[in-house]
Design a protein around this motif. Structure first.
Motif, PDB file in Angstrom:
ATOM      1  N   ILE B  10       0.867  -1.046   0.090  1.00 51.42           N
ATOM      2  CA  ILE B  10      -0.053   0.030  -0.043  1.00 51.42           C
ATOM      3  C   ILE B  10       0.834   1.394   0.042  1.00 51.42           C
ATOM      4  O   ILE B  10       0.808   2.273  -0.711  1.00 51.42           O
ATOM      5  CB  ILE B  10      -0.996  -0.039   1.271  1.00 51.42           C
ATOM      6  N   LYS B  13       2.642   1.723  -3.341  1.00 50.07           N
ATOM      7  CA  LYS B  13       1.646   2.153  -4.337  1.00 50.07           C
ATOM      8  C   LYS B  13       1.336   3.417  -4.032  1.00 50.07           C
ATOM      9  O   LYS B  13       1.052   4.432  -5.129  1.00 50.07           O
ATOM     10  CB  LYS B  13       0.314   1.378  -4.128  1.00 50.07           C
ATOM     11  N   GLU B  78      -8.981   7.977  -4.124  1.00 47.99           N
ATOM     12  CA  GLU B  78      -9.392   6.518  -3.816  1.00 47.99           C
ATOM     13  C   GLU B  78     -10.662   6.356  -3.360  1.00 47.99           C
ATOM     14  O   GLU B  78     -11.486   5.451  -3.670  1.00 47.99           O
ATOM     15  CB  GLU B  78      -8.257   5.797  -2.891  1.00 47.99           C
ATOM     16  N   GLY B  81     -12.602   7.168  -6.813  1.00 44.73           N
ATOM     17  CA  GLY B  81     -12.612   6.009  -7.635  1.00 44.73           C
ATOM     18  C   GLY B  81     -13.024   4.596  -7.074  1.00 44.73           C
ATOM     19  O   GLY B  81     -13.086   3.554  -7.734  1.00 44.73           O
ATOM     20  N   ARG B  82     -13.497   4.790  -5.763  1.00 42.89           N
ATOM     21  CA  ARG B  82     -13.774   3.446  -5.021  1.00 42.89           C
ATOM     22  C   ARG B  82     -12.851   2.490  -5.102  1.00 42.89           C
ATOM     23  O   ARG B  82     -13.110   1.440  -4.363  1.00 42.89           O
ATOM     24  CB  ARG B  82     -15.482   2.921  -5.721  1.00 42.89           C
ATOM     25  N   SER B  83     -11.516   2.882  -5.234  1.00 42.34           N
ATOM     26  CA  SER B  83     -10.618   1.940  -4.967  1.00 42.34           C
ATOM     27  C   SER B  83     -10.167   1.530  -3.445  1.00 42.34           C
ATOM     28  O   SER B  83      -9.549   0.424  -3.035  1.00 42.34           O
ATOM     29  CB  SER B  83      -9.177   2.229  -5.856  1.00 42.34           C
ATOM     30  N   PHE B  84     -10.553   2.404  -2.648  1.00 42.76           N
ATOM     31  CA  PHE B  84     -10.491   2.292  -1.070  1.00 42.76           C
ATOM     32  C   PHE B  84     -11.475   1.256  -0.645  1.00 42.76           C
ATOM     33  O   PHE B  84     -10.962   0.537   0.216  1.00 42.76           O
ATOM     34  CB  PHE B  84     -11.055   3.666  -0.343  1.00 42.76           C
ATOM     35  N   ASP B  85     -12.441   0.846  -1.469  1.00 44.85           N
ATOM     36  CA  ASP B  85     -12.958  -0.290  -1.239  1.00 44.85           C
ATOM     37  C   ASP B  85     -12.296  -1.608  -0.998  1.00 44.85           C
ATOM     38  O   ASP B  85     -12.467  -2.472  -0.204  1.00 44.85           O
ATOM     39  CB  ASP B  85     -14.349  -0.382  -2.042  1.00 44.85           C
ATOM     40  N   ARG B  86     -11.291  -1.499  -1.916  1.00 48.19           N
ATOM     41  CA  ARG B  86     -10.431  -2.729  -2.042  1.00 48.19           C
ATOM     42  C   ARG B  86      -9.835  -2.906  -0.669  1.00 48.19           C
ATOM     43  O   ARG B  86      -9.605  -4.077  -0.311  1.00 48.19           O
ATOM     44  CB  ARG B  86      -9.631  -2.539  -3.121  1.00 48.19           C
ATOM     45  N   LEU B  87      -9.220  -1.838  -0.400  1.00 50.18           N
ATOM     46  CA  LEU B  87      -8.604  -1.831   1.060  1.00 50.18           C
ATOM     47  C   LEU B  87      -9.330  -2.402   2.184  1.00 50.18           C
ATOM     48  O   LEU B  87      -9.018  -3.124   2.867  1.00 50.18           O
ATOM     49  CB  LEU B  87      -7.860  -0.425   1.219  1.00 50.18           C
ATOM     50  N   LEU B  88     -10.710  -1.919   2.286  1.00 48.59           N
ATOM     51  CA  LEU B  88     -11.539  -2.096   3.346  1.00 48.59           C
ATOM     52  C   LEU B  88     -11.967  -3.519   3.072  1.00 48.59           C
ATOM     53  O   LEU B  88     -12.435  -4.132   4.150  1.00 48.59           O
ATOM     54  CB  LEU B  88     -12.703  -1.100   3.135  1.00 48.59           C
ATOM     55  N   LEU B  89     -12.177  -4.118   1.998  1.00 46.91           N
ATOM     56  CA  LEU B  89     -12.730  -5.309   1.872  1.00 46.91           C
ATOM     57  C   LEU B  89     -11.456  -6.482   1.988  1.00 46.91           C
ATOM     58  O   LEU B  89     -11.630  -7.726   2.080  1.00 46.91           O
ATOM     59  CB  LEU B  89     -12.855  -5.485   0.481  1.00 46.91           C
ATOM     60  N   ALA B  90     -10.218  -5.843   2.160  1.00 47.50           N
ATOM     61  CA  ALA B  90      -9.419  -6.988   2.409  1.00 47.50           C
ATOM     62  C   ALA B  90      -9.127  -7.410   3.623  1.00 47.50           C
ATOM     63  O   ALA B  90      -9.220  -6.401   4.673  1.00 47.50           O
ATOM     64  CB  ALA B  90      -7.868  -6.153   1.830  1.00 47.50           C
TER      65      ALA B  90
END
Lengths: 274, 246
Positions: B10, B13, B78, B81-90
């Motif tokens: 993270i 990136k 993020e 672009g809703r890419s923060f969702d990826r982090l919350l879903l991990a």
């Protein structure tokens, strides 16, 4: 709620034996989520996006690179693996987003509108990949507005209206419960309008409908014996070119169960996106 | 081990994707640099003591703008672009996630803090600076400013919103934290506010390290900054968890 993005106000969630409320991080390790809109990183290329998503699940460098290569190959994206995600077409973006969702081989996959707004070829490929995952033992939760897609892919279907499940079952169960009628479509050599009333008088147990110029529909609550009808028409010099059983679709069942017209639903969805 | 892999990736990136994003360049790099140059140029004849006395304020300002701008970019981009969702879903803990997201900004703030030093090195002799205290104060200020930036960024939907909200805090803090104007010269009713701002203690540490002035003991300054960091960290973690903002 099942994925851990929002918290329930009441009730319990159990995912593969794991408490989905108090131990959501453990549950998330076996869950894959593919949202309705691609949410990967625009400036990173396809390969790096996949490797990054794999790292979130603790996969080591060699392992994640191997898996990323595998998925790019499987999703026919190998030749664009080094292209920035923002340069991908919509279909390619969908495919890479799905690949990112399954990078860690989840046992449960949530797919939200996987084929909405993409071309036929990519949609077909995505459906085939979903079926492949299903056959390999992944439980897939698929959300879709395309009822024929659900009918074709899903083992069990739930109709949701205003956030509430109104009906669940297999395709066969849903069809059966909907209490459908038997419909035979006859294609005649002349206009069916002239014969409609006469047919109705002679076969009072059936319902005769005429749609279009030469098409005549015979509707019955039980199976229809065709021979007397064909004989009757033949005696009057009317030829029957084709007799076809019309099966109700899942869309018909959906309309019957929910009272929502599918076209209206589709328009609402498109309007909402605009 | 798994948490470290996620943390490192993270961080990597964020550094790769966001350090050179336009909103970060303008607010996090150009503004502190131009302010530094402006201050150096306006000093009529570069008097060693004038430049040296400006350094703590310029460094603190660079950290404040560098870290908060970086957070405004990494979080809001993020979220949008809703890419923060990826982090919350991990399957990574909220603590690991918050640490990973703030580390890039802390590093950025610390690097930017050295730009006034770099310019000053061409003009004046920098001997006599207590580098241990200076580096400690830079890191502690970077941590508190980053967490402040995170607290603001989670409330904004767009980068420009986050930068605007940040300015509500950043500019008053410049004048209230004793960076360019000693606190004792502020109106008496504003002085209590100064003591509630973490930057006040960071600037005090820097003053002690660079100009050997300052109104508090360096250890006490450090303790107060650590306390601010812990409080802000838990507040940010609680806030993200509470809102599940994405």
């Amino acid at each position: 709620m099942l994925t851990g993005l929002s918290r329930p106000s009441a009730g319990e969630i159990w995912i593969n034996g794991i408490d989905g409320i108090n131990n959501i991080k453990k549950a998330q390790s076996i869950i894959g989520v593919v949202p309705d809109e691609s949410n990967l990183y625009d400036d990173m290329d396809g390969f790096d996006n996949l490797c990054f998503c794999a790292s979130l699940y603790g996969m080591r460098k060699e392992e994640r690179e191997k898996r990323a290569h595998e998925l790019l190959e499987q999703f026919s994206l190998k030749n664009v693996g080094k292209r920035p995600f923002k340069a991908y077409s919509k279909g390619m973006k969908r495919k890479l987003t799905i690949a990112a969702g399954i990078i860690h081989n989840p046992k449960i996959l949530f797919l939200d509108e996987p084929t909405t707004g993409i071309d036929v070829e990519n949609a077909r490929q995505i459906r085939s990949l979903i079926l492949d995952m299903k056959h390999r033992g992944t439980t897939v939760f698929l959300t879709t507005h395309y009822i024929e897609e659900a009918e074709r892919i899903c083992d069990r279907i739930a109709f949701i209206v205003n956030g509430k499940i109104v009906k669940t079952g297999t395709v066969a169960e849903l069809m059966e419960n909907a209490g459908h009628e038997h419909i035979i479509k006859l294609t005649l050599n002349e206009s069916a309008n002239g014969i409609k009333n006469e047919l109705q008088r002679n076969f009072p147990n059936l319902r005769i409908e005429v749609k279009g110029e030469n098409a005549c529909y015979i509707v019955s609550p039980v199976k229809v014996a065709l021979s007397p009808i064909l004989q009757y028409l033949d005696e009057r010099g009317i030829s029957v070119f084709e007799a076809k059983e019309i099966r109700p679709t899942l869309e018909d069942v959906f309309v019957k169960v929910t009272g929502i017209e599918v076209d209206k639903l589709q328009k609402e969805k498109e309007g909402g996106k605009k | 081990m798994n948490a470290w892999i996620a943390f490192w990736n993270i961080l990597r990136k964020d550094i790769k994707n966001y350090y050179l994003k336009p909103p970060n360049i303008s607010w996090g790099i150009i503004l502190p640099l131009s302010w530094t140059l402006m201050m150096f140029v306006r000093t009529p004849s570069p008097q060693a003591m004038d430049i040296r006395s400006l350094l703590p304020g310029l460094m603190a300002m660079s950290i404040l703008f560098g870290t908060t701008s970086m957070l405004a970019v990494t979080i809001t981009f993020e979220r949008r672009g809703r890419s923060f969702d990826r982090l919350l879903l991990a399957p990574i803990s909220m603590t690991t996630l918050v640490f990973a997201k703030i580390s890039g900004a802390i590093l950025f703030g610390a690097i930017i803090a050295f730009s006034p030093i770099l310019f000053a090195a061409f003009i004046i002799d920098l001997s006599g600076i207590n580098w241990g205290v200076a580096i400690a104060s830079i890191l502690l200020m970077a941590v508190t400013s980053t967490l402040l930036g995170l607290a603001i960024a989670v409330s904004a939907k767009e980068v420009f919103e986050a930068q605007t909200y940040s300015n509500f805090f950043r500019f008053p803090m410049l004048f209230l934290s004793g960076l360019f104007l000693p606190i004792e010269r502020l109106p008496i009713f504003l002085q209590p506010i100064s003591y509630c701002l973490p930057l006040t203690y960071g600037a005090d540490m820097l003053n002690r390290a660079i100009t050997q002035t300052g109104f508090m003991n360096v250890w006490l300054d450090s303790l107060i900054l650590i306390a601010f960091s812990v409080l802000l960290f838990y507040y940010c973690q609680w806030n993200i968890n509470r809102k599940r903002i994405f």
